[in-house]
Design an enzyme around this catalytic site. Structure first.
Site, PDB file in Angstrom:
ATOM      1  N   CYS A   2       0.827  -1.207   0.000  1.00  0.00           N
ATOM      2  CA  CYS A   2       0.000   0.000   0.000  1.00  0.00           C
ATOM      3  C   CYS A   2       0.863   1.260   0.000  1.00  0.00           C
ATOM      4  CB  CYS A   2      -0.868   0.028   1.241  1.00  0.00           C
ATOM      5  SG  CYS A   2      -1.861  -1.434   1.457  1.00  0.00           S
ATOM      6  N   ARG A  27       4.901  -0.047  -6.277  1.00  0.00           N
ATOM      7  CA  ARG A  27       4.955  -0.860  -5.055  1.00  0.00           C
ATOM      8  C   ARG A  27       3.917  -1.985  -5.073  1.00  0.00           C
ATOM      9  NH1 ARG A  27       7.063   1.936  -0.432  1.00  0.00           N
ATOM     10  NH2 ARG A  27       5.556   0.871   0.857  1.00  0.00           N
ATOM     11  N   TRP A  72      -3.236  -2.600  -1.381  1.00  0.00           N
ATOM     12  CA  TRP A  72      -2.914  -3.983  -1.784  1.00  0.00           C
ATOM     13  C   TRP A  72      -3.624  -4.843  -0.748  1.00  0.00           C
ATOM     14  CZ3 TRP A  72      -0.544  -8.388   0.122  1.00  0.00           C
ATOM     15  CH2 TRP A  72      -0.096  -9.314  -0.817  1.00  0.00           C
ATOM     16  N   ASN A  98      -1.303   2.058   5.996  1.00  0.00           N
ATOM     17  CA  ASN A  98      -0.479   0.953   5.471  1.00  0.00           C
ATOM     18  C   ASN A  98      -0.158   0.052   6.652  1.00  0.00           C
ATOM     19  OD1 ASN A  98      -0.358   2.330   3.095  1.00  0.00           O
ATOM     20  ND2 ASN A  98       1.841   2.736   3.158  1.00  0.00           N
ATOM     21  N   GLY A  99      -0.123  -1.260   6.409  1.00  0.00           N
ATOM     22  CA  GLY A  99       0.233  -2.181   7.487  1.00  0.00           C
ATOM     23  C   GLY A  99      -0.957  -3.034   7.887  1.00  0.00           C
ATOM     24  N   GLU A 479      17.306 -18.118  -8.562  1.00  0.00           N
ATOM     25  CA  GLU A 479      16.930 -16.777  -8.981  1.00  0.00           C
ATOM     26  C   GLU A 479      16.314 -16.802 -10.384  1.00  0.00           C
ATOM     27  OE1 GLU A 479      16.340 -14.156  -7.654  1.00  0.00           O
ATOM     28  OE2 GLU A 479      16.456 -12.599  -9.179  1.00  0.00           O
ATOM     29  N   LYS A 483      12.551 -15.562 -11.331  1.00  0.00           N
ATOM     30  CA  LYS A 483      12.378 -14.474 -12.308  1.00  0.00           C
ATOM     31  C   LYS A 483      11.374 -14.885 -13.377  1.00  0.00           C
ATOM     32  CE  LYS A 483      13.616 -11.846 -11.003  1.00  0.00           C
ATOM     33  NZ  LYS A 483      14.086 -11.194  -9.847  1.00  0.00           N
ATOM     34  N   GLU A 486       7.697 -15.469 -11.889  1.00  0.00           N
ATOM     35  CA  GLU A 486       6.956 -14.310 -11.374  1.00  0.00           C
ATOM     36  C   GLU A 486       6.460 -13.397 -12.484  1.00  0.00           C
ATOM     37  OE1 GLU A 486       9.104 -11.556  -8.772  1.00  0.00           O
ATOM     38  OE2 GLU A 486      10.951 -11.981  -9.827  1.00  0.00           O
ATOM     39  N   HIS A 502      15.647 -37.621  -7.324  1.00  0.00           N
ATOM     40  CA  HIS A 502      14.976 -37.988  -6.067  1.00  0.00           C
ATOM     41  C   HIS A 502      13.503 -37.585  -6.074  1.00  0.00           C
ATOM     42  CE1 HIS A 502      18.703 -39.351  -4.307  1.00  0.00           C
ATOM     43  NE2 HIS A 502      19.270 -38.298  -4.861  1.00  0.00           N
ATOM     44  N   LYS A 592       6.216  -4.469  -4.716  1.00  0.00           N
ATOM     45  CA  LYS A 592       7.654  -4.216  -4.706  1.00  0.00           C
ATOM     46  C   LYS A 592       8.228  -4.244  -3.297  1.00  0.00           C
ATOM     47  CE  LYS A 592      11.558  -3.099  -6.667  1.00  0.00           C
ATOM     48  NZ  LYS A 592      12.216  -4.239  -7.337  1.00  0.00           N
TER      49      LYS A 592
HETATM   50  C1  F6R Z   1      11.698 -10.952  -6.859  1.00  0.00           C
HETATM   51  C2  F6R Z   1      11.775  -9.920  -5.837  1.00  0.00           C
HETATM   52  C3  F6R Z   1      11.450 -10.301  -4.445  1.00  0.00           C
HETATM   53  C4  F6R Z   1      12.304  -9.533  -3.440  1.00  0.00           C
HETATM   54  C5  F6R Z   1      11.823  -9.826  -2.013  1.00  0.00           C
HETATM   55  C6  F6R Z   1      12.674  -9.134  -0.973  1.00  0.00           C
HETATM   56  O1  F6R Z   1      12.029 -10.445  -8.117  1.00  0.00           O
HETATM   57  O2  F6R Z   1      12.054  -8.781  -6.114  1.00  0.00           O
HETATM   58  O3  F6R Z   1      11.552 -11.681  -4.238  1.00  0.00           O
HETATM   59  O4  F6R Z   1      13.638  -9.896  -3.603  1.00  0.00           O
HETATM   60  O5  F6R Z   1      10.493  -9.405  -1.872  1.00  0.00           O
HETATM   61  O6  F6R Z   1      12.593  -7.757  -1.111  1.00  0.00           O
HETATM   62  P1  F6R Z   1      13.661  -6.805  -0.440  1.00  0.00           P
HETATM   63  O7  F6R Z   1      14.970  -7.072  -1.118  1.00  0.00           O
HETATM   64  O8  F6R Z   1      13.155  -5.429  -0.715  1.00  0.00           O
HETATM   65  O9  F6R Z   1      13.707  -7.148   1.008  1.00  0.00           O
END
Ligand code: F6R
Length: 597
Positions: A2, A27, A72, A98-99, A479, A483, A486, A502, A592
């Site tokens: 949010c 965000r 959100w 927010n929260g 990773e 990527k 997502e 396994h 984000k």
């Molecule tokens: C994936 C991604 C997330 C962040 C995770 C941690 O592309 O961006 O998995 O890495 O939410 O976020 P931070 O680094 O802001 O703590």
């Protein structure tokens, strides 16, 4: 997640708030709303979807004070009714939040018993009603009394009908900033929404109440005593957030990686190749005495932590592991003063990571924070901070911040090993020289990005994708898998190559794709054997290696391979999502900055 935006000044508040909320869109959000006051009444508008939808809804609304919100959904579906602002029963208080108020159900029952009626499913409405319930004419005192009833996390913007010229703000574990210029003030949950607007920016801290009026900001503690604040500084490259001619922020940020890594390395590697972290205040003895190193983070930052753990185990000869922050905080971790906990977070606001850091601190561990956002809570609270200089990252899927974090964990492992005496001066110099070459090698990989499009065709036609690798390749595989899944929504997972037999191999058929990372020289042939097992079962394969794979990366030392092999795989994810018409910069359901558990 949010976002909050508030404004008092001479301009039309709705216009300023909507453009601030648009700045916060990255965000993550599913609905938006605002409230604007004109001195006699407060009008609200809410929409499901983008804050730009508020423009039409606010056509007849004018006023010079207001608060807005991007939501959100956590409690209740993304509907107009559940969108913020929420208003108390008689309309006395208007609130954006927010929260999460964790004890909202209990408080709601208490307020219902007092005759308050609720319209939404949100926890936020409890805040508005509680303020009205406790109101005694003293705004600051009422807010303070209400805050003492809430458990959980919050950043709040509050308007009160009896005080039409001010906004009250307060926070607990959720970021909040105020910007002050001549004749106007701003409130925002993310400094980027007000960075170019307020001449002076202030961070609101936990346990503070801010009163914003057109002529300035006053901050008080919860007992009503005035607090003097210093303004915060914002770096120029943290403000830059246009797409620079690229179709998506993600592609722009992928191409920015050589610069992000170079800028980050230049923070702590000097001209003569010595590593010195300015923000690190651990003594030589404290480092030598360490007997375990734990990297703690979420998502991609956790994947960086796995690289850090492998690198520390190898170079420092100390027990090292990576733990997901949401697990760490409840696993009763064994920590003492000989434990180093390395906290990694791009945003510096991730709720689980922040909580994990506070637990580690309480248990007496040494803590280092690796953070990209300078004014974030983790950057502020952590005693030893190493900044990544990736610049502002807008795409929800991280790329350049991930690469900058990798640069820090490599350098940290090398430096800790040098101090611990497990790397000689010559070995240290060799590692540093190769680390400094990483940005140039990323540049080589980015010199012809279009060539990865053909691999995206293979991924797009696959129903299941498995990324495999061993050692550092496995860290990069995690990773690469995240990527791709997502942003393209194709089911993907990452496996340590040796684990394939396994269980997971039962998923291999002609509709599956296995992407094999074979960049560790000493493990290459073993992973290639796994590739043959997949091919024998008609599975499609793409191999990545530094000699003869389908995708070839420049040669480097094994610990640095994740930085190189991830680049083509970020592009694989990007072009696959592009082909599928996915909203690349804002994938569904994702945010984000994940500021709730
Ligand atoms: C994936 C991604 C997330 C962040 C995770 C941690 O592309 O961006 O998995 O890495 O939410 O976020 P931070 O680094 O802001 O703590």
């Amino acid at each position: 997640m949010c976002g909050i935006m508030g404004y008092i000044g001479d301009e039309n508040a709705a216009d300023i708030i909507i453009s601030g909320l648009e700045e916060l869109e990255y965000r993550g959000y599913d609905s938006a709303g605002l409230a604007v006051g004109n001195g006699t009444e407060v009008k609200t508008a809410k929409v499901v979807g983008s804050p730009s939808g508020l423009r039409k809804e606010t056509e007849g609304i004018s006023g010079h004070i207001g608060i807005g919100h991007t939501r959100w959904a956590t409690h209740g579906a993304p509907t107009v009714t559940n969108a913020h602002p929420h208003i108390s029963g008689s309309g006395l208080f208007t609130v954006v939040h927010n929260g999460i108020i964790e004890n909202y159900a209990e408080l709601k029952a208490e307020l219902e018993e007092q005759g308050f009626e609720f319209k939404s499913d949100t926890d936020t409405e409890v805040i508005a009603q509680m303020l009205e319930h406790l109101y005694n004419g003293d705004l600051k005192g009422t807010v303070s009394a209400a805050l003492s009833r809430f458990k959980g996390s919050y950043a709040l913007g509050i308007m009160c009908r009896d005080y039409p010229d001010c906004i009250v703000c307060a926070k607990l574990s959720s970021p909040l900033f105020a910007g002050v210029s001549r004749g106007c003030v701003y409130l925002a949950s993310d400094v980027s929404a007000i960075a170019g607007k307020g001449d002076r920016i202030f961070r609101v801290n936990d346990g503070e109440i801010g009163i914003l009026k057109k002529d300035g900001l006053k901050i008080f503690d919860l007992d009503g005593c005035r607090i003097r604040k210093s303004e915060i500084k914002i770096k120029a490259f943290d403000r830059n957030s246009d797409k620079g001619g690229y179709k998506h922020y993600m592609l722009k940020e992928i191409t920015e990686q050589p610069a992000a890594v170079r800028r980050t390395l230049s923070e702590f590697i000097n001209e003569s190749g010595r590593i010195k972290f300015k923000g690190l205040h651990l003594t030589k003895q404290e480092i030598q005495d360490l007997d375990q190193i734990i990297f703690v983070a979420c998502g991609s930052a956790y994947h960086v932590g796995t690289v850090g753990a492998y690198a520390c185990e190898k170079l420092c000869k100390k027990h090292a592991r990576a733990v997901i922050a949401s697990e760490f905080r409840y696993m009763h971790p064994y920590l003492d003063e000989k434990t180093l906990v390395v906290i990694i977070s791009q945003s510096g606001e991730t709720a689980d990571t922040l909580a994990a850091m506070r637990i580690a601190e309480k248990k007496g561990a040494k803590i280092i924070g690796i953070v990209n956002v300078e004014n974030s809570t983790i950057a502020q609270e952590c005693k030893n901070v190493i900044m990544t200089r990736a610049g502002k990252e807008v795409a929800v899927a991280t790329t350049k911040a991930y690469s900058a974090q990798l640069a820090v964990v490599y350098a940290l492992a090398i430096r800790l090993a040098e101090i611990s005496g497990t790397l000689s001066r010559r070995e240290t110099a060799e590692y540093v020289a190769e680390l400094k070459a990483v940005p140039d090698k990323i540049e080589i990989l980015l010199s012809d990005i279009e060539k990865y499009k053909s691999f995206a065709d293979i991924a797009d036609s696959s129903g299941y994708i498995c990324f495999i690798g061993r050692g550092f390749d496995y860290c990069a595989a995690m990773e690469a898998s995240l990527k791709l899944k997502e942003i393209s929504y194709i089911p993907c997972e990452a496996y340590a190559a040796g684990e394939l037999k396994h269980g997971t191999i039962s998923l291999i058929d002609r509709n599956s794709l296995t992407v094999a990372l074979c960049c560790q020289e000493e493990l290459k042939q073993k992973t290639e054997s796994n590739v043959n097992e997949v091919r024998a079962r008609n599975g499609k394969t793409i191999t990545v290696s530094s000699s003869d794979g389908d995708i070839v990366i420049p040669k480097t030392l094994d610990i640095f391979t994740p930085s190189l092999e991830v680049i083509p795989l970020q592009l694989l994810a990007y072009y696959t999502a592009l082909k599928r018409g996915c909203p690349i910069d804002k994938p569904r359901n994702l945010a984000k900055s994940v500021t709730v558990e």
